[in-house]
Design a protein around this motif. Structure first.
Motif, mmCIF file in Angstrom:
data_model
loop_
_atom_site.group_PDB
_atom_site.id
_atom_site.type_symbol
_atom_site.label_atom_id
_atom_site.label_comp_id
_atom_site.label_asym_id
_atom_site.label_seq_id
_atom_site.Cartn_x
_atom_site.Cartn_y
_atom_site.Cartn_z
ATOM 1 N N ALA A 524 0.838 -1.206 0.000
ATOM 2 C CA ALA A 524 0.000 0.000 0.000
ATOM 3 C C ALA A 524 0.866 1.246 0.000
ATOM 4 C CB ALA A 524 -0.927 0.000 1.220
ATOM 5 N N MET A 525 2.071 1.117 0.530
ATOM 6 C CA MET A 525 3.062 2.193 0.500
ATOM 7 C C MET A 525 4.345 1.627 -0.085
ATOM 8 S SD MET A 525 2.601 3.769 4.340
ATOM 9 C CE MET A 525 4.152 4.630 4.174
ATOM 10 N N LYS A 526 5.018 2.439 -0.881
ATOM 11 C CA LYS A 526 6.303 1.998 -1.445
ATOM 12 C C LYS A 526 7.466 2.387 -0.549
ATOM 13 C CE LYS A 526 4.707 1.980 -6.237
ATOM 14 N NZ LYS A 526 4.925 2.478 -7.624
ATOM 15 N N GLU A 527 7.289 3.460 0.222
ATOM 16 C CA GLU A 527 8.317 3.886 1.175
ATOM 17 C C GLU A 527 7.628 4.735 2.253
ATOM 18 O OE1 GLU A 527 9.853 7.881 -1.178
ATOM 19 O OE2 GLU A 527 11.112 6.079 -1.132
ATOM 20 N N PRO A 528 8.248 4.873 3.401
ATOM 21 C CA PRO A 528 7.628 5.669 4.472
ATOM 22 C C PRO A 528 7.500 7.124 4.045
ATOM 23 C CG PRO A 528 9.405 4.289 5.339
ATOM 24 C CD PRO A 528 9.500 4.226 3.848
ATOM 25 N N PRO A 529 6.448 7.815 4.477
ATOM 26 C CA PRO A 529 6.274 9.224 4.108
ATOM 27 C C PRO A 529 7.311 10.104 4.799
ATOM 28 C CG PRO A 529 4.637 8.595 5.742
ATOM 29 C CD PRO A 529 5.360 7.334 5.357
ATOM 30 N N ALA A 530 7.546 11.258 4.234
ATOM 31 C CA ALA A 530 8.487 12.195 4.843
ATOM 32 C C ALA A 530 7.954 12.691 6.185
ATOM 33 C CB ALA A 530 8.753 13.369 3.911
ATOM 34 N N GLN A 531 6.624 12.841 6.278
ATOM 35 C CA GLN A 531 6.005 13.188 7.557
ATOM 36 C C GLN A 531 4.635 12.539 7.615
ATOM 37 O OE1 GLN A 531 5.886 17.530 7.207
ATOM 38 N NE2 GLN A 531 3.656 17.412 7.142
ATOM 39 N N LEU A 532 4.141 12.329 8.811
ATOM 40 C CA LEU A 532 2.883 11.618 8.964
ATOM 41 C C LEU A 532 1.717 12.444 8.446
ATOM 42 C CD1 LEU A 532 3.089 9.996 12.516
ATOM 43 C CD2 LEU A 532 3.084 8.808 10.318
ATOM 44 N N PRO A 533 0.801 11.807 7.702
ATOM 45 C CA PRO A 533 -0.445 12.500 7.360
ATOM 46 C C PRO A 533 -1.316 12.638 8.605
ATOM 47 C CG PRO A 533 -0.527 10.234 6.613
ATOM 48 C CD PRO A 533 0.874 10.458 7.109
ATOM 49 N N LEU A 534 -2.205 13.579 8.564
ATOM 50 C CA LEU A 534 -3.033 13.877 9.733
ATOM 51 C C LEU A 534 -3.829 12.661 10.200
ATOM 52 C CD1 LEU A 534 -4.101 16.090 11.646
ATOM 53 C CD2 LEU A 534 -5.912 16.513 9.981
ATOM 54 N N THR A 535 -4.330 11.868 9.265
ATOM 55 C CA THR A 535 -5.191 10.742 9.631
ATOM 56 C C THR A 535 -4.437 9.620 10.326
ATOM 57 O OG1 THR A 535 -4.894 9.931 7.370
ATOM 58 C CG2 THR A 535 -6.923 11.153 7.859
ATOM 59 N N LEU A 536 -3.114 9.619 10.272
ATOM 60 C CA LEU A 536 -2.339 8.591 10.974
ATOM 61 C C LEU A 536 -1.877 9.050 12.356
ATOM 62 C CD1 LEU A 536 0.013 6.552 8.633
ATOM 63 C CD2 LEU A 536 -1.885 5.803 10.055
ATOM 64 N N ILE A 537 -2.140 10.302 12.708
ATOM 65 C CA ILE A 537 -1.737 10.827 14.014
ATOM 66 C C ILE A 537 -2.919 10.686 14.979
ATOM 67 C CG2 ILE A 537 -0.914 12.842 15.278
ATOM 68 C CD1 ILE A 537 0.185 13.890 12.621
ATOM 69 N N PRO A 538 -2.735 10.037 16.122
ATOM 70 C CA PRO A 538 -3.831 9.934 17.097
ATOM 71 C C PRO A 538 -4.334 11.328 17.483
ATOM 72 C CG PRO A 538 -1.972 8.557 17.751
ATOM 73 C CD PRO A 538 -1.504 9.394 16.610
ATOM 74 N N PRO A 539 -5.634 11.519 17.606
ATOM 75 C CA PRO A 539 -6.161 12.846 17.961
ATOM 76 C C PRO A 539 -5.526 13.447 19.214
ATOM 77 C CG PRO A 539 -7.954 11.395 17.300
ATOM 78 C CD PRO A 539 -6.722 10.551 17.352
ATOM 79 N N SER A 540 -5.118 12.580 20.166
ATOM 80 C CA SER A 540 -4.529 13.091 21.411
ATOM 81 C C SER A 540 -3.136 13.668 21.198
ATOM 82 C CB SER A 540 -4.456 11.969 22.448
ATOM 83 O OG SER A 540 -3.595 10.926 22.008
ATOM 84 N N LYS A 541 -2.507 13.389 20.027
ATOM 85 C CA LYS A 541 -1.138 13.837 19.798
ATOM 86 C C LYS A 541 -1.019 14.841 18.654
ATOM 87 C CE LYS A 541 0.835 9.515 21.515
ATOM 88 N NZ LYS A 541 1.271 10.090 22.794
ATOM 89 N N ARG A 542 -2.128 15.278 18.106
ATOM 90 C CA ARG A 542 -2.050 16.136 16.926
ATOM 91 C C ARG A 542 -1.499 17.520 17.233
ATOM 92 N NH1 ARG A 542 -7.536 13.980 13.770
ATOM 93 N NH2 ARG A 542 -6.628 11.909 13.393
ATOM 94 N N SER A 543 -1.585 17.922 18.509
ATOM 95 C CA SER A 543 -0.993 19.217 18.867
ATOM 96 C C SER A 543 0.515 19.129 18.960
ATOM 97 C CB SER A 543 -1.561 19.695 20.210
ATOM 98 O OG SER A 543 -1.254 18.765 21.231
#
Length: 554
Positions: A524-543
């Motif tokens: 589904a991914m060919k390589e890790p992203p340079a930074q996490l997309p918002l949907t992969l960050i737990p809501p408690s850590k988005r800040s």
């Protein structure tokens, strides 16, 4: 200026939990209440206490340190139940004078307080320091003051509370010859001033010794006692259930109260859990305990207001008694009259109670009052004026209730702030899904669904976790290598998953880590992203994380 190694230490879960920004604003408002309480005592109550020598009949007059002191937490328990290790766990570091071992190593009381420089203060100097709330310990004499000291150091949690470590409670005949002071009386003194009392038990040592029973007798009427069942990871789930039942049975026999004591279950040290099947329980219990400690500053203010009310009521009764007794004297035979009054003190109490409508429960123990009064010439007490009593009545009926109204406002403002933070401001009548009314970062759904999180949690709990419920890098490495992904990919996955940059993964960060590994393995991914997309960050850590909403591969 370069930071010390301790200052550079990565903040753990305790310091982060206690460093809630909301606590700072609450502390400011609590300080306003405390200043008002202090001012009430100095101007309205202290002059009356001084005139009628209240401090020599009851407790000594209060100082600024008694009002300004941080809430105190008293730790009790038999030796080797982990009291000192528990304090080290909360501080996230060693403290001066700390000794830990399987034998009775802590042979003295230790007050662990916040200070700008690390130092140890001997007991005699500690009791003489007007800036610290321990001057009342002078009444126990040098024999006790040689067995107490203070350790000052920098720690986030010590800005909020002061910890009191105690010698291990002895068993058998040891306690009769091993103490140079009255241990239960000292515990009683601390219990009257501490905002929380934690009694620690080892999962393998649940017996209650004779000295422990005497200590509990002192505490049985206190409503601030909590129990910690420590080293609970040393037993499995079935054994833990039996240990908990045995502990509650033992406590019920000793405390003899209808209410059940709150028991926190866990292993409060920095080593990995031995049995991981109860890790979710330990994590929830740890959070409950930290929440309890976080509430102490506000509860401490309530306790100090409550103590002021009690002192005011006792001072009022004390002044009425002394004034009534002095009015019984004539010009002659004063000494014989005093002896007669002392013998009939119980009758004098009843007379004062009827004359002024005072509750019998506000009167002191008659024998204790009589023995204290014998040292004074009663006829020399000053005359009581009606204006003095009016002042005290005004304190009880108007000024203290006004202060009590401020504290609920603190809670209301916190609740309003939390509501404002979680809700976007939308104009009335506008389309909530129209242009410019998209979901906030906190409302964006997390890509890791409930069933996926449950599966990842089971994998997480199978790892070697610290007592803080986290997975360190060395312990995560074998699991991650099983994926057979390139080392550079695993390194980037670790960097992305460690969102708070503390060098460990909690359950949410671990879930993100496993999600990325599975996405790479499935293609589904060919390589890790340079930074996490918002949907992969737990809501408690988005800040905590800088994100890009445009980058989304889910």
């Amino acid at each position: 200026m370069s930071k010390s190694p301790d200052a550079k230490k990565i903040e753990g879960i305790v310091s982060k939990f206690m460093a809630d920004p909301a606590l700072k604003e609450e502390a400011k408002q609590i300080d306003v209440v405390l200043e008002s309480v202090k001012d009430l005592y100095k101007k309205k109550l202290k002059p009356l206490e001084k005139a009628y020598r209240f401090g020599e009949f009851y407790s000594p007059m209060l100082t600024d340190a008694d009002f300004d002191a941080a809430p105190m937490v008293l730790l009790l328990g038999q030796y080797s139940v982990g009291k000192t290790t528990f304090i080290k766990y909360l501080l996230e570091r060693d403290f001066p004078g700390m000794r830990i071992g399987p034998e009775p190593t802590t042979d003295r009381f230790m007050a662990i307080m916040h200070g700008n420089a690390e130092r140890q203060i001997p007991g005699n100097a500690l009791a003489a320091d007007a800036d610290k709330p321990f001057q009342g310990l002078n009444k126990f004499g040098v024999s006790f003051l040689n067995h107490i000291e203070c350790a000052e150091l920098q720690s986030p949690i010590l800005k909020k509370i002061t910890m009191i470590d105690t010698p291990g409670v002895l068993a058998g005949e040891k306690q009769r010859v091993g103490r140079a002071y009255d241990f239960p009386r000292v515990i009683e003194w601390f219990s009257q001033r501490c905002d929380r009392i934690l009694i620690l038990f080892d999962a393998h040592k649940l017996d209650v010794s004779d000295e422990m029973k005497r200590v509990i007798e002192v505490l049985k009427n206190s409503d601030n006692v909590r129990v910690v069942l420590n080293k609970a990871d040393q037993v499995n789930s079935q054994q833990l259930m039996r240990v908990y039942g045995a502990l509650m049975w033992s406590l019920g026999k000793v405390f003899q109260r209808p209410e059940v004591l709150r028991v926190y279950i866990g292993s409060f040290w920095d080593e990995p859990y031995k049995n991981t099947e109860n890790v979710p329980l330990f994590q929830r219990e740890r959070e409950d305990l930290l929440n309890d400690l976080r509430s102490l500053p506000r509860n401490s203010t309530l306790r100090k207001i409550n103590e002021l009310v009690k002192r005011t009521r006792y001072s009022k009764v004390h002044a009425y008694i002394c004034n009534h007794l002095r009015n019984q004297f004539g010009l002659f035979y004063k000494q014989s009259k005093q002896e007669k009054l002392l013998k009939g003190m119980l009758g004098e109490f009843k007379t004062v109670s009827k004359q002024h409508g005072l509750a019998p429960g506000d009167f002191p123990d008659v024998n204790r009052f009589r023995s204290s009064l014998e040292r004074f010439e009663i006829w020399k007490f000053p005359k009581l004026y009606a204006g003095q009593m009016t002042t005290l009545e005004n304190v009880l009926s108007k000024e203290i209730p006004a202060l009590m109204k401020i504290l609920p406002m603190v809670e209301k403002q916190k609740a309003q702030a939390a509501q404002d933070e979680g809700n976007e401001v939308v104009e009335p009548g506008s389309n909530p899904f129209g242009a410019g009314a998209g979901l906030s970062s906190a409302q964006e759904p997390w890509a890791i669904t409930g069933p996926m999180k449950l599966k990842y949690d089971n994998m997480f709990n199978e790892q070697k976790l610290t007592s803080g419920g986290k997975l360190t890098g060395p312990n995560a490495k074998p699991f991650m290598l099983k994926s057979c992904l390139p080392a550079e990919h695993l390194g980037l996955i670790w960097e992305l998953s460690d969102m708070d940059k503390d060098g460990c993964l909690d359950d949410e960060e671990f879930a993100t880590c496993v999600y990325l590994i599975e996405a790479l393995k499935s293609g589904a991914m060919k390589e890790p992203p340079a930074q996490l997309p918002l949907t992969l960050i737990p809501p408690s850590k988005r800040s905590l994380v800088q994100t890009s909403k445009n980058e989304d591969f889910v």
